[in-house]
Design a protein around this motif. Structure first.
Motif, PDB file in Angstrom:
ATOM      1  N   PHE A  74       0.858  -1.179   0.000  1.00  0.00           N
ATOM      2  CA  PHE A  74       0.000   0.000   0.000  1.00  0.00           C
ATOM      3  C   PHE A  74       0.894   1.229   0.000  1.00  0.00           C
ATOM      4  N   ALA A  75       0.737   2.092  -1.015  1.00  0.00           N
ATOM      5  CA  ALA A  75       1.567   3.286  -1.143  1.00  0.00           C
ATOM      6  C   ALA A  75       0.836   4.465  -0.506  1.00  0.00           C
ATOM      7  N   PRO A  76       1.184   4.831   0.727  1.00  0.00           N
ATOM      8  CA  PRO A  76       0.446   5.910   1.410  1.00  0.00           C
ATOM      9  C   PRO A  76       0.447   7.198   0.599  1.00  0.00           C
ATOM     10  N   SER A  77      -0.621   7.969   0.741  1.00  0.00           N
ATOM     11  CA  SER A  77      -0.734   9.242   0.042  1.00  0.00           C
ATOM     12  C   SER A  77      -1.200  10.305   1.023  1.00  0.00           C
ATOM     13  N   GLU A  78      -1.301  11.532   0.562  1.00  0.00           N
ATOM     14  CA  GLU A  78      -1.710  12.618   1.434  1.00  0.00           C
ATOM     15  C   GLU A  78      -3.129  12.374   1.946  1.00  0.00           C
ATOM     16  N   GLN A  79      -3.278  12.407   3.279  1.00  0.00           N
ATOM     17  CA  GLN A  79      -4.577  12.115   3.873  1.00  0.00           C
ATOM     18  C   GLN A  79      -5.660  13.044   3.326  1.00  0.00           C
ATOM     19  N   SER A  80      -6.754  12.418   2.848  1.00  0.00           N
ATOM     20  CA  SER A  80      -7.961  13.101   2.362  1.00  0.00           C
ATOM     21  C   SER A  80      -7.752  13.912   1.088  1.00  0.00           C
ATOM     22  N   SER A  81      -6.645  13.663   0.380  1.00  0.00           N
ATOM     23  CA  SER A  81      -6.568  14.163  -0.992  1.00  0.00           C
ATOM     24  C   SER A  81      -7.662  13.462  -1.789  1.00  0.00           C
ATOM     25  N   VAL A  82      -8.008  14.006  -2.944  1.00  0.00           N
ATOM     26  CA  VAL A  82      -9.184  13.484  -3.643  1.00  0.00           C
ATOM     27  C   VAL A  82      -8.952  13.430  -5.149  1.00  0.00           C
TER      28      VAL A  82
ATOM     29  N   HIS B 196      -5.974  16.039  -6.039  1.00  0.00           N
ATOM     30  CA  HIS B 196      -6.145  17.400  -5.547  1.00  0.00           C
ATOM     31  C   HIS B 196      -6.432  17.397  -4.050  1.00  0.00           C
ATOM     32  N   ALA B 197      -6.123  18.496  -3.419  1.00  0.00           N
ATOM     33  CA  ALA B 197      -6.461  18.658  -1.999  1.00  0.00           C
ATOM     34  C   ALA B 197      -7.916  19.061  -1.823  1.00  0.00           C
ATOM     35  N   ARG B 198      -8.465  19.794  -2.808  1.00  0.00           N
ATOM     36  CA  ARG B 198      -9.823  20.325  -2.701  1.00  0.00           C
ATOM     37  C   ARG B 198     -10.725  19.712  -3.774  1.00  0.00           C
ATOM     38  N   VAL B 199     -11.942  19.416  -3.360  1.00  0.00           N
ATOM     39  CA  VAL B 199     -12.923  18.853  -4.289  1.00  0.00           C
ATOM     40  C   VAL B 199     -13.165  19.798  -5.454  1.00  0.00           C
ATOM     41  N   GLY B 200     -13.278  21.103  -5.188  1.00  0.00           N
ATOM     42  CA  GLY B 200     -13.534  22.060  -6.256  1.00  0.00           C
ATOM     43  C   GLY B 200     -12.494  22.014  -7.347  1.00  0.00           C
ATOM     44  N   ASP B 201     -11.227  21.793  -6.977  1.00  0.00           N
ATOM     45  CA  ASP B 201     -10.164  21.715  -7.981  1.00  0.00           C
ATOM     46  C   ASP B 201     -10.270  20.428  -8.800  1.00  0.00           C
ATOM     47  N   ALA B 202     -10.670  19.328  -8.139  1.00  0.00           N
ATOM     48  CA  ALA B 202     -10.861  18.060  -8.859  1.00  0.00           C
ATOM     49  C   ALA B 202     -12.003  18.185  -9.865  1.00  0.00           C
ATOM     50  N   VAL B 203     -13.097  18.837  -9.462  1.00  0.00           N
ATOM     51  CA  VAL B 203     -14.234  19.026 -10.373  1.00  0.00           C
ATOM     52  C   VAL B 203     -13.844  19.943 -11.531  1.00  0.00           C
ATOM     53  N   ALA B 204     -13.082  20.996 -11.263  1.00  0.00           N
ATOM     54  CA  ALA B 204     -12.618  21.888 -12.331  1.00  0.00           C
ATOM     55  C   ALA B 204     -11.736  21.125 -13.318  1.00  0.00           C
ATOM     56  N   ASP B 205     -10.919  20.230 -12.819  1.00  0.00           N
ATOM     57  CA  ASP B 205     -10.067  19.385 -13.654  1.00  0.00           C
ATOM     58  C   ASP B 205     -10.943  18.538 -14.582  1.00  0.00           C
ATOM     59  N   ILE B 206     -11.970  17.908 -14.007  1.00  0.00           N
ATOM     60  CA  ILE B 206     -12.912  17.105 -14.788  1.00  0.00           C
ATOM     61  C   ILE B 206     -13.598  17.971 -15.848  1.00  0.00           C
TER      62      ILE B 206
ATOM     63  N   PRO C 132     -17.714  21.142  10.255  1.00  0.00           N
ATOM     64  CA  PRO C 132     -16.333  21.543  10.582  1.00  0.00           C
ATOM     65  C   PRO C 132     -15.293  20.848   9.710  1.00  0.00           C
ATOM     66  N   VAL C 133     -15.532  19.588   9.376  1.00  0.00           N
ATOM     67  CA  VAL C 133     -14.608  18.859   8.506  1.00  0.00           C
ATOM     68  C   VAL C 133     -14.595  19.485   7.120  1.00  0.00           C
ATOM     69  N   ALA C 134     -15.788  19.776   6.588  1.00  0.00           N
ATOM     70  CA  ALA C 134     -15.878  20.394   5.265  1.00  0.00           C
ATOM     71  C   ALA C 134     -15.196  21.748   5.235  1.00  0.00           C
ATOM     72  N   ARG C 135     -15.323  22.491   6.319  1.00  0.00           N
ATOM     73  CA  ARG C 135     -14.677  23.800   6.409  1.00  0.00           C
ATOM     74  C   ARG C 135     -13.160  23.627   6.333  1.00  0.00           C
ATOM     75  N   ASP C 136     -12.619  22.660   7.043  1.00  0.00           N
ATOM     76  CA  ASP C 136     -11.178  22.407   7.022  1.00  0.00           C
ATOM     77  C   ASP C 136     -10.698  21.970   5.641  1.00  0.00           C
ATOM     78  N   LEU C 137     -11.544  21.213   4.939  1.00  0.00           N
ATOM     79  CA  LEU C 137     -11.151  20.665   3.637  1.00  0.00           C
ATOM     80  C   LEU C 137     -11.490  21.596   2.478  1.00  0.00           C
ATOM     81  N   GLY C 138     -12.227  22.655   2.759  1.00  0.00           N
ATOM     82  CA  GLY C 138     -12.574  23.612   1.713  1.00  0.00           C
ATOM     83  C   GLY C 138     -13.643  23.127   0.756  1.00  0.00           C
ATOM     84  N   CYS C 139     -14.582  22.300   1.245  1.00  0.00           N
ATOM     85  CA  CYS C 139     -15.626  21.777   0.354  1.00  0.00           C
ATOM     86  C   CYS C 139     -17.020  22.009   0.936  1.00  0.00           C
ATOM     87  N   GLU C 140     -17.189  23.111   1.644  1.00  0.00           N
ATOM     88  CA  GLU C 140     -18.478  23.395   2.289  1.00  0.00           C
ATOM     89  C   GLU C 140     -19.601  23.514   1.264  1.00  0.00           C
TER      90      GLU C 140
END
Length: 372
Positions: A5-13, A64-74, A320-328
């Protein structure tokens, strides 16, 4: 079998979005993937890729770290795919199933892996004209992968309900919000994850499957939620494909927040909320059948909870989790879907499979299904 298992950045998406290809003249599925992928300069490791059948493509984001950036990529890759598809007279549809085309009429790609799928699964393999949404969430330590897998499976009904988009199958209203879910689970190694205590048990499981000829590599374990050792992620595969970018961001944010919530719970006291596997299975069926109108069994099992009520409680808890992750904003869209209708509800409102297809063609790639 050793499974690294190749660990990655926690909660990257990262997001994988499967789209059906439709002939704009007839409305039927069309095997245009080879031409479209070539026109888009796609391929195995490109953002636009082939899948099992020639009537679909997969669009893949980067990490990506943020969901919004992943969606923009898509969205950027989608723009390319739509331009080239239009030149071919082809439309793109984000839904778990096509409302009326016959599944067994769709040609597949050849290749050793696909040939094995076709031979082993026979009639069921010919019904796989289905599209899903897959969300990868990074995990920074191997020992967290299986607990997070189990934690996400416990939230199956919420993760599925926001994506349910396959009420029709070959021209008939199935009565299910997600017909795709019922089809996909028929294949061996698909379905719910088996509860496992540690990574060694997962390796033993993979070894058993390999020894018995069920798989050749761990990637052929196709659970609804599974560890993805190569990428260092847990992959949520529960969802139907969805038409709009807001829905895509919603399921990605819900997955990311629930995985991060589980990770924090494990760090705090080495526990996470769980359900017995037989109740997880029942919740899966309820969500596939009734979508947002399901009643969900929770760890506090005094009574089933209406899915909309349970979803609202979890959206508040995850703020609070969404606020920390920037995906509110992306997470909040789940409440709008609960109030105004997920895709299966919007399709049924049209009253007709062909009208449902027209709606899907109009909504696919739109920012929000509720924007006019």
């Amino acid at each position: 079998m050793r499974v690294d298992f190749a660990p990655s950045e926690q909660s990257s998406v990262g997001i994988e979005w499967e789209l059906a290809l439709v002939d704009l003249a007839s409305g039927e599925l069309t095997p245009a993937a080879p031409r479209l992928i070539e026109a888009c300069q796609g391929g195995e490791d490109a953002p636009i890729r082939k899948e099992y059948l020639q009537e679909m493509v997969e669009i893949v984001s980067g990490v990506h770290a943020r969901v919004g950036d992943a969606v923009a990529d898509i969205a950027a890759s989608l723009a390319i795919a739509r331009r080239e598809a239009s030149a071919l007279g082809v439309g793109l549809v984000g839904a778990g199933t096509h409302p009326f085309s016959r599944a067994s009429a769709q040609p597949r790609f050849s290749g050793e892996r696909y040939d094995v799928v076709a031979e082993r699964n026979a009639w069921w393999g010919r019904q796989m004209a289905i599209c899903g949404t897959h969300v990868h969430v990074g995990v920074d330590h191997r020992d967290k992968a299986l607990p997070i897998t189990s934690a996400l499976a416990r939230f199956y009904p919420y993760l599925l309900a926001v994506t349910c988009s396959s009420p029709y199958w070959e021209g008939e209203d199935t009565g299910y919000a997600s017909q795709r879910t019922m089809l996909f689970q028929q294949l061996p190694t698909n379905g719910l994850p088996w509860p496992m205590s540690d990574w060694a048990e997962f390796e033993e499981y993979a070894e058993d499957l390999a020894r018995s000829g069920m798989i050749t590599v761990p990637g052929e374990i196709r659970w609804d939620v599974r560890p993805s050792p190569r990428f260092g992620t847990v992959e949520n595969r529960t969802g139907d494909s969805v038409p709009s970018l807001a829905e895509l961001g919603c399921v990605a944010a819900l997955t990311q927040c629930l995985a991060e919530h589980a990770s924090r719970s494990l760090a705090a006291d080495a526990t996470y909320e769980s359900l017995p596997p037989w109740l997880v299975r029942e919740n899966k069926w309820r969500a596939a059948r009734y979508g947002m109108d399901a009643e969900v069994i929770t760890p506090r099992r005094q009574r089933p909870v209406p899915l909309r009520e349970g979803l609202a409680q979890w959206l508040e808890r995850l703020e609070p989790v969404a606020r920390d992750l920037g995906c509110e904003a992306e997470l909040r869209f789940a409440a709008e879907l609960a109030e105004r209708g997920a895709s299966y509800e919007r399709q049924r409102t049209t009253g007709d499979p062909r009208a449902a297809l027209e709606l899907l063609l109009a909504e696919t790639g739109r920012q929000s299904p509720f924007a006019r």
